[in-house]
Design a protein around this motif. Structure first.
Motif, PDB file in Angstrom:
ATOM      1  N   GLU A   1      39.474  28.115  42.829  1.00 16.85           N
ATOM      2  CA  GLU A   1      39.112  29.515  43.083  1.00 16.85           C
ATOM      3  C   GLU A   1      38.268  29.633  44.350  1.00 16.85           C
ATOM      4  O   GLU A   1      38.452  30.569  45.136  1.00 16.85           O
ATOM      5  CB  GLU A   1      38.333  30.090  41.894  1.00 16.85           C
ATOM      6  CG  GLU A   1      39.165  30.388  40.678  1.00 16.85           C
ATOM      7  CD  GLU A   1      38.330  31.011  39.565  1.00 16.85           C
ATOM      8  OE1 GLU A   1      37.676  32.044  39.814  1.00 16.85           O
ATOM      9  OE2 GLU A   1      38.326  30.440  38.456  1.00 16.85           O
ATOM     10  N   LEU A   2      37.354  28.708  44.539  1.00 17.68           N
ATOM     11  CA  LEU A   2      36.510  28.711  45.733  1.00 17.68           C
ATOM     12  C   LEU A   2      37.354  28.522  46.993  1.00 17.68           C
ATOM     13  O   LEU A   2      37.180  29.232  47.983  1.00 17.68           O
ATOM     14  CB  LEU A   2      35.434  27.627  45.637  1.00 17.68           C
ATOM     15  CG  LEU A   2      34.559  27.405  46.862  1.00 17.68           C
ATOM     16  CD1 LEU A   2      33.785  28.669  47.237  1.00 17.68           C
ATOM     17  CD2 LEU A   2      33.589  26.256  46.612  1.00 17.68           C
TER      18      LEU A   2
ATOM     19  N   ASN B   1      40.562  29.213  47.374  1.00 13.90           N
ATOM     20  CA  ASN B   1      41.348  30.439  47.566  1.00 13.90           C
ATOM     21  C   ASN B   1      40.489  31.578  48.093  1.00 13.90           C
ATOM     22  O   ASN B   1      40.943  32.376  48.916  1.00 13.90           O
ATOM     23  CB  ASN B   1      42.041  30.843  46.263  1.00 13.90           C
ATOM     24  CG  ASN B   1      43.143  29.895  45.887  1.00 13.90           C
ATOM     25  OD1 ASN B   1      43.749  29.253  46.744  1.00 13.90           O
ATOM     26  ND2 ASN B   1      43.392  29.767  44.599  1.00 13.90           N
ATOM     27  N   PHE B   2      39.260  31.667  47.608  1.00 16.82           N
ATOM     28  CA  PHE B   2      38.307  32.678  48.083  1.00 16.82           C
ATOM     29  C   PHE B   2      38.135  32.563  49.597  1.00 16.82           C
ATOM     30  O   PHE B   2      38.236  33.557  50.321  1.00 16.82           O
ATOM     31  CB  PHE B   2      36.986  32.478  47.346  1.00 16.82           C
ATOM     32  CG  PHE B   2      35.768  33.063  48.001  1.00 16.82           C
ATOM     33  CD1 PHE B   2      35.531  34.422  47.972  1.00 16.82           C
ATOM     34  CD2 PHE B   2      34.848  32.238  48.635  1.00 16.82           C
ATOM     35  CE1 PHE B   2      34.394  34.958  48.559  1.00 16.82           C
ATOM     36  CE2 PHE B   2      33.711  32.761  49.219  1.00 16.82           C
ATOM     37  CZ  PHE B   2      33.484  34.133  49.192  1.00 16.82           C
TER      38      PHE B   2
ATOM     39  N   ASP C   1      41.214  33.557  51.590  1.00 18.17           N
ATOM     40  CA  ASP C   1      41.505  34.995  51.589  1.00 18.17           C
ATOM     41  C   ASP C   1      40.502  35.841  52.370  1.00 18.17           C
ATOM     42  O   ASP C   1      40.653  37.061  52.436  1.00 18.17           O
ATOM     43  CB  ASP C   1      41.582  35.505  50.147  1.00 18.17           C
ATOM     44  CG  ASP C   1      42.803  34.994  49.413  1.00 18.17           C
ATOM     45  OD1 ASP C   1      43.756  34.541  50.078  1.00 18.17           O
ATOM     46  OD2 ASP C   1      42.812  35.046  48.162  1.00 18.17           O
TER      47      ASP C   1
ATOM     48  N   LYS D   1      36.509  33.655  58.002  1.00 20.23           N
ATOM     49  CA  LYS D   1      36.955  32.305  57.625  1.00 20.23           C
ATOM     50  C   LYS D   1      36.682  31.296  58.734  1.00 20.23           C
ATOM     51  O   LYS D   1      36.300  30.159  58.467  1.00 20.23           O
ATOM     52  CB  LYS D   1      38.446  32.335  57.290  1.00 20.23           C
ATOM     53  CG  LYS D   1      38.991  31.019  56.837  1.00 20.23           C
ATOM     54  CD  LYS D   1      40.474  31.130  56.542  1.00 20.23           C
ATOM     55  CE  LYS D   1      41.062  29.768  56.335  1.00 20.23           C
ATOM     56  NZ  LYS D   1      42.509  29.804  56.193  1.00 20.23           N
TER      57      LYS D   1
ATOM     58  N   THR E   1      27.288  28.779  44.705  1.00 17.60           N
ATOM     59  CA  THR E   1      28.112  28.758  43.500  1.00 17.60           C
ATOM     60  C   THR E   1      27.416  28.140  42.293  1.00 17.60           C
ATOM     61  O   THR E   1      28.081  27.712  41.359  1.00 17.60           O
ATOM     62  CB  THR E   1      29.436  28.008  43.776  1.00 17.60           C
ATOM     63  OG1 THR E   1      29.125  26.687  44.231  1.00 17.60           O
ATOM     64  CG2 THR E   1      30.279  28.742  44.800  1.00 17.60           C
TER      65      THR E   1
ATOM     66  N   VAL F   1      28.015  33.370  43.284  1.00 17.16           N
ATOM     67  CA  VAL F   1      29.263  33.565  42.552  1.00 17.16           C
ATOM     68  C   VAL F   1      29.315  32.510  41.449  1.00 17.16           C
ATOM     69  O   VAL F   1      29.411  31.313  41.734  1.00 17.16           O
ATOM     70  CB  VAL F   1      30.509  33.427  43.460  1.00 17.16           C
ATOM     71  CG1 VAL F   1      31.774  33.747  42.667  1.00 17.16           C
ATOM     72  CG2 VAL F   1      30.402  34.331  44.691  1.00 17.16           C
TER      73      VAL F   1
ATOM     74  N   ASP G   1      33.221  36.930  39.838  1.00 16.16           N
ATOM     75  CA  ASP G   1      34.607  36.831  40.255  1.00 16.16           C
ATOM     76  C   ASP G   1      34.670  36.650  41.778  1.00 16.16           C
ATOM     77  O   ASP G   1      34.091  37.451  42.521  1.00 16.16           O
ATOM     78  CB  ASP G   1      35.335  38.122  39.833  1.00 16.16           C
ATOM     79  CG  ASP G   1      36.777  38.135  40.241  1.00 16.16           C
ATOM     80  OD1 ASP G   1      37.578  37.476  39.556  1.00 16.16           O
ATOM     81  OD2 ASP G   1      37.089  38.791  41.251  1.00 16.16           O
ATOM     82  N   PHE G   2      35.345  35.604  42.212  1.00 21.72           N
ATOM     83  CA  PHE G   2      35.452  35.347  43.654  1.00 21.72           C
ATOM     84  C   PHE G   2      36.169  36.481  44.384  1.00 21.72           C
ATOM     85  O   PHE G   2      35.836  36.791  45.529  1.00 21.72           O
ATOM     86  CB  PHE G   2      36.197  34.033  43.916  1.00 21.72           C
ATOM     87  CG  PHE G   2      35.327  32.820  43.826  1.00 21.72           C
ATOM     88  CD1 PHE G   2      34.379  32.551  44.804  1.00 21.72           C
ATOM     89  CD2 PHE G   2      35.464  31.934  42.773  1.00 21.72           C
ATOM     90  CE1 PHE G   2      33.581  31.428  44.722  1.00 21.72           C
ATOM     91  CE2 PHE G   2      34.665  30.803  42.693  1.00 21.72           C
ATOM     92  CZ  PHE G   2      33.721  30.550  43.671  1.00 21.72           C
ATOM     93  N   ASN G   3      37.130  37.109  43.734  1.00 18.56           N
ATOM     94  CA  ASN G   3      37.864  38.189  44.390  1.00 18.56           C
ATOM     95  C   ASN G   3      36.941  39.367  44.701  1.00 18.56           C
ATOM     96  O   ASN G   3      36.996  39.945  45.783  1.00 18.56           O
ATOM     97  CB  ASN G   3      39.056  38.638  43.544  1.00 18.56           C
ATOM     98  CG  ASN G   3      39.973  39.564  44.315  1.00 18.56           C
ATOM     99  OD1 ASN G   3      40.388  39.248  45.433  1.00 18.56           O
ATOM    100  ND2 ASN G   3      40.267  40.710  43.738  1.00 18.56           N
TER     101      ASN G   3
ATOM    102  N   LYS H   1      34.780  38.394  47.598  1.00 15.72           N
ATOM    103  CA  LYS H   1      35.572  38.434  48.836  1.00 15.72           C
ATOM    104  C   LYS H   1      35.696  39.872  49.358  1.00 15.72           C
ATOM    105  O   LYS H   1      35.507  40.135  50.547  1.00 15.72           O
ATOM    106  CB  LYS H   1      36.956  37.842  48.602  1.00 15.72           C
ATOM    107  CG  LYS H   1      37.879  37.961  49.811  1.00 15.72           C
ATOM    108  CD  LYS H   1      39.328  37.810  49.429  1.00 15.72           C
ATOM    109  CE  LYS H   1      39.730  38.977  48.572  1.00 15.72           C
ATOM    110  NZ  LYS H   1      41.085  39.144  48.240  1.00 15.72           N
TER     111      LYS H   1
END
Length: 175
Positions: A5-6, A8-9, A12, A18, A68, A87, A115-117, A120
């Motif tokens: 998840e991290l 992907n975070f 994205d 990034k 985290t 997070v 939630d990472f989303n 983000k």
């Protein structure tokens, strides 16, 4: 899963964000996250830890700190007053009722996320104007509530501790 998840975070985040991401790991402890980050990212994305490159230096040169796990590094970042986001999955941590209430205050003010989303989306929205969010009165108030309850450090703490130790020892007849 959490590590994925991290990753992907980060993937994205907007490209401009990034490109600035750096990971700082604890080294080869437990999950050896440094090695895992190297599988997903270039070595230039992983900050070298040394006596010259302390965590405090990292904090002060950061625009935003994403953490985290709710431990000392989070408290130090909050104390620095550099924009900071936590997070975590709340149910994976044992919070007292008081800590849970304060976590909820941090969530309301977009300092803490489960939630990472969501994190983000918040970062992508405020990246160019982080101070607009971070310096809001209610965000700073939430930060201060956290610090007062979990990291209540006075700038004069060495003198306070020295006085405390001296007075305690003197009262107990140890000096």
């Amino acid at each position: 899963n959490y590590f994925d998840e991290l990753i992907n975070f980060v993937e994205d985040l907007k490209p401009e964000i990034k490109s600035k991401v750096k990971f700082r790991t604890k080294g080869k402890f437990s999950y050896d996250s440094r090695a895992k980050f190297l599988e997903a990212f270039d070595e230039s994305k992983i900050e070298r830890i040394s006596f010259k490159n302390t965590y405090n230096k990292t904090i002060l040169k950061s625009k935003l700190i994403v953490i985290t796990y709710p431990e000392t590094v989070f408290s130090e970042a909050m104390y620095s007053n550099v924009p900071t986001i936590l997070v975590i999955k709340k149910e994976q941590w044992q919070f007292t009722k008081e800590a849970s209430n304060i976590f909820d205050i941090l969530k309301e003010n977009r300092i803490a996320f489960e939630d990472f989303n969501e994190a983000k989306i918040h970062i992508n929205k405020f990246w160019n104007e982080l101070d607009l969010w971070w310096k809001k009165e209610e965000v700073q108030s939430a930060r201060k509530i956290f610090l007062c309850n979990f990291f209540n450090v006075n700038q004069n703490w060495p003198k306070e501790w020295s006085n405390y130790i001296f007075n305690t020892s003197f009262k107990n007849g140890k000096i």
